[in-house]
Design a protein around this motif. Structure first.
Motif, short mmCIF file in Angstrom:
data_model
loop_
_atom_site.label_atom_id
_atom_site.label_comp_id
_atom_site.label_asym_id
_atom_site.label_seq_id
_atom_site.Cartn_x
_atom_site.Cartn_y
_atom_site.Cartn_z
N ARG A 43 0.83 -1.22 0.00
CA ARG A 43 0.00 0.00 0.00
C ARG A 43 0.85 1.26 0.00
O ARG A 43 0.38 2.34 -0.36
CB ARG A 43 -0.92 0.01 1.22
N GLN A 44 2.12 1.13 0.42
CA GLN A 44 3.00 2.30 0.49
C GLN A 44 3.83 2.49 -0.77
O GLN A 44 4.46 3.54 -0.94
CB GLN A 44 3.94 2.16 1.70
N MET A 45 3.84 1.48 -1.63
CA MET A 45 4.65 1.61 -2.85
C MET A 45 4.04 2.65 -3.79
O MET A 45 2.83 2.61 -4.05
CB MET A 45 4.73 0.27 -3.59
N PRO A 46 4.82 3.60 -4.28
CA PRO A 46 4.28 4.58 -5.23
C PRO A 46 3.87 3.92 -6.54
O PRO A 46 4.45 2.92 -6.95
CB PRO A 46 5.44 5.56 -5.42
N ARG A 47 2.88 4.50 -7.18
CA ARG A 47 2.35 3.98 -8.44
C ARG A 47 2.83 4.85 -9.59
O ARG A 47 2.75 6.08 -9.52
CB ARG A 47 0.82 3.97 -8.38
N PRO A 48 3.37 4.27 -10.67
CA PRO A 48 3.83 5.08 -11.80
C PRO A 48 2.75 6.01 -12.32
O PRO A 48 1.58 5.63 -12.48
CB PRO A 48 4.23 4.03 -12.85
N TYR A 49 3.15 7.27 -12.53
CA TYR A 49 2.34 8.32 -13.15
C TYR A 49 1.18 8.79 -12.27
O TYR A 49 0.26 9.46 -12.74
CB TYR A 49 1.81 7.89 -14.52
N ALA A 50 1.24 8.51 -10.96
CA ALA A 50 0.20 8.99 -10.05
C ALA A 50 0.50 10.38 -9.51
O ALA A 50 -0.42 11.10 -9.12
CB ALA A 50 0.03 8.01 -8.89
N ALA A 51 1.77 10.76 -9.46
CA ALA A 51 2.17 12.02 -8.84
C ALA A 51 2.42 13.10 -9.88
O ALA A 51 2.92 12.82 -10.98
CB ALA A 51 3.42 11.81 -7.99
N GLU A 52 2.10 14.34 -9.53
CA GLU A 52 2.33 15.47 -10.43
C GLU A 52 3.82 15.84 -10.46
O GLU A 52 4.50 15.83 -9.43
CB GLU A 52 1.53 16.69 -9.98
#
Length: 538
Positions: A43-52
């Motif tokens: 749940r803590q792993m960042p997801r590609p292209y989710a962040a600006e």
């Protein structure tokens, strides 16, 4: 996962440390299940292209003055190295060390010929919070022809509670430089913790040819692995290198950026401490490379992809006018041999094309230049000008686990009282050097301080087309031989040569050359003694 045989048998311990973009806004992360180097809960792993996508702030001078001797403009800047906490994961903070407490550090932009001073204040903890080494720092402006005492010599360190003022001439043609920590034996840990930022020199020629302002975008690319508590793990696999499973651009994991339907210029710096990249567009469209480490190339080069080692800078044009609004264009990574790759290290960032208006009176909006700087001094060098030819063999000692350059280590340089050199060169003389990779199983980005060089051959053949520009760092792959040509100047004194796989540099793949002066000769530019740090009582 691409892993060489030697990397499989090398095991390393894991410590905890932190880096990231302090102050980043919270983003709507999703969960992703992937094989990874990180120990995070899914749940803590960042997801590609989710962040600006974000960019670091541009640093403003604290004051501006005039040199009384020649009337040159002088701009004075200050940055403070300090510990901070970054928000790059969904719900966990990441400790960092950063210039002004952010990663990347603030961008510095100057006009060619404007001199600068940069006061670096060390307000870090006395020892690294995770690894315990003394946080003495040395700031190197990578790609600048600085005097030795302002070049960030590895043993010219500033202790916590002290500051040092660096002087930069900025007389070189327009280019993308970067500033980063360079302290002996701890460069990898300190840069991985966040001590890095871009520094740009502009000039009229570059401004006329290439996009400016919001269309001139810095991309500082790095990789990371995270511990379960959100701090960065550090596993350099017995000093062979660190390859994280999360790709960061300006401290943000796999960001997405809105772009208008025109040409953009991207200043791509690979600030990874070990990973090399092979960027390409998933759409299959070509990219146009217009500048290398030392600035504009003689001619623009169109490529499908290129090999991009740590510390190298390539300025790349992407034409988004070819895409309809609503299109997503992905900048991907094919990687190279002897990296360690994971599920999402094949991605860098995404561009979302929008139909927003822009000024079409600016000719760079739809013009891909061809001829750039055909009369560059460095690119005009020829082998017939060389007064000496040398070979540097890049090796690893499997018994000591140390990396060496021509069987010499930085430890030997220290033991010699900083007098031993790989090369004694004459001021303003031209030499030809060959880097021969004898280490087996690794690639090495070789960096020479002070000068720009010309790559003249790779394995006996012509260099890659995208390397045909002024360089200060060159990718030397497994079993490769690379020849470079350079003129030594304009300063005298001692300067470093090292591998920019930073665990290699720290253990102990660094040596030096001396320009003009002889061994033990009185040295007014002594890189350790000529400009000492001062107590910071501000």
């Amino acid at each position: 996962m691409a892993v060489s045989r030697r990397q499989v048998i090398l095991l390393g311990g894991v410590g905890i440390m932190g880096a990231g973009a302090a102050g980043a806004a919270a983003v709507p992360w999703g969960s992703v299940e992937a094989k990874s180097a990180s120990k995070l809960d899914d749940r803590q792993m960042p997801r590609p292209y989710a962040a600006e996508f974000t960019q670091p702030p541009v640093l403003k001078p604290t004051s501006v003055g005039t040199d009384p001797d020649d009337g040159a403009r002088i701009e004075h800047y200050t940055v403070t190295q300090r510990a901070a906490t970054a928000r790059i994961l969904p719900r966990l903070g990441t400790p960092i060390l950063g210039y002004d407490g952010i990663f990347p550090g603030p961008t510095i932009e100057v006009e060619r010929g404007t001199r600068t001073t940069l006061t670096v204040r060390n307000q870090l903890p006395a020892t690294h919070p995770a690894h315990g080494h003394v946080l003495a720092t040395s700031t190197h402006l990578h790609g600048s022809a600085s005097l030795p005492q302002y070049d960030g010599y590895a043993n010219d360190v500033t202790m916590t509670g002290f500051k040092k003022t660096y002087h930069y001439p900025n007389y070189q043609p327009a280019r993308t430089l970067w500033y980063h920590d360079h302290s002996a034996h701890f460069t990898a840990l300190n840069v991985y913790s966040g001590l890095a930022g871009q520094y740009l020199i502009h000039d009229p020629q570059e401004r006329d040819l290439l996009p400016q302002g919001e269309f001139d975008v810095g991309l500082t690319i790095s990789d990371a692995m995270f511990a379960r508590d959100g701090a960065l793990s550090y596993d350099d696999r017995s000093r062979s290198g660190l390859w994280g499973d999360v790709i960061l651009v300006n401290g943000v994991p796999w960001p997405r950026m809105k772009v208008k339907r025109r040409i953009y210029r991207f200043r791509m710096l690979n600030a990874s401490i070990s990973r090399s990249l092979r960027p390409y567009l998933r759409s299959g469209e070509p990219l146009t490379i217009v500048a290398t480490d030392g600035g504009l190339m003689p001619e623009a080069v169109t490529v499908d992809n290129w090999r991009h080692a740590g510390a190298e800078r390539y300025e790349v044009l992407i034409d988004f006018s070819k895409y309809k609004a609503g299109t997503r264009v992905e900048l991907r990574n094919r990687s190279n041999e002897n990296n360690r790759d994971y599920d999402h290290t094949d991605k860098i960032m995404a561009f979302d094309v929008v139909d927003d208006p822009f000024d079409t009176s600016d000719p760079t909006w739809n013009t891909l230049p061809t001829v750039l700087v055909p009369d560059n001094d460095v690119m005009g060098l020829t082998s017939s000008m060389a007064v000496k030819k040398r070979t540097m063999r890049v090796k690893r000692n499997d018994k000591t686990n140390l990396w060496t350059l021509d069987d010499q280590s930085w430890g030997q340089i220290i033991a010699s009282g900083f007098q031993d050199v790989f090369a004694q060169v004459g001021l303003n003389t031209v030499e030809e050097w060959e880097f021969e990779n004898k280490s087996g199983g690794w690639f090495h980005p070789m960096h020479i301080h002070l000068i720009d060089f010309k790559v003249i051959s790779r394995n006996g053949r012509a260099p890659f087309p995208y390397e045909v520009g002024p360089k200060d760092t060159v990718y030397v792959g497994e079993g490769e031989k690379v020849k470079v040509l350079m003129r030594f100047g304009p300063h005298q004194g001692r300067y470093m040569i090292h591998c920019h796989n930073l665990p290699h540099e720290d253990h102990d793949m660094m040596t030096q050359f001396r320009v003009g002066l002889k061994a033990n000769e009185d040295d007014p530019w002594d890189p350790i003694q000529a400009a000492r740090p001062e107590f910071d009582d501000d």
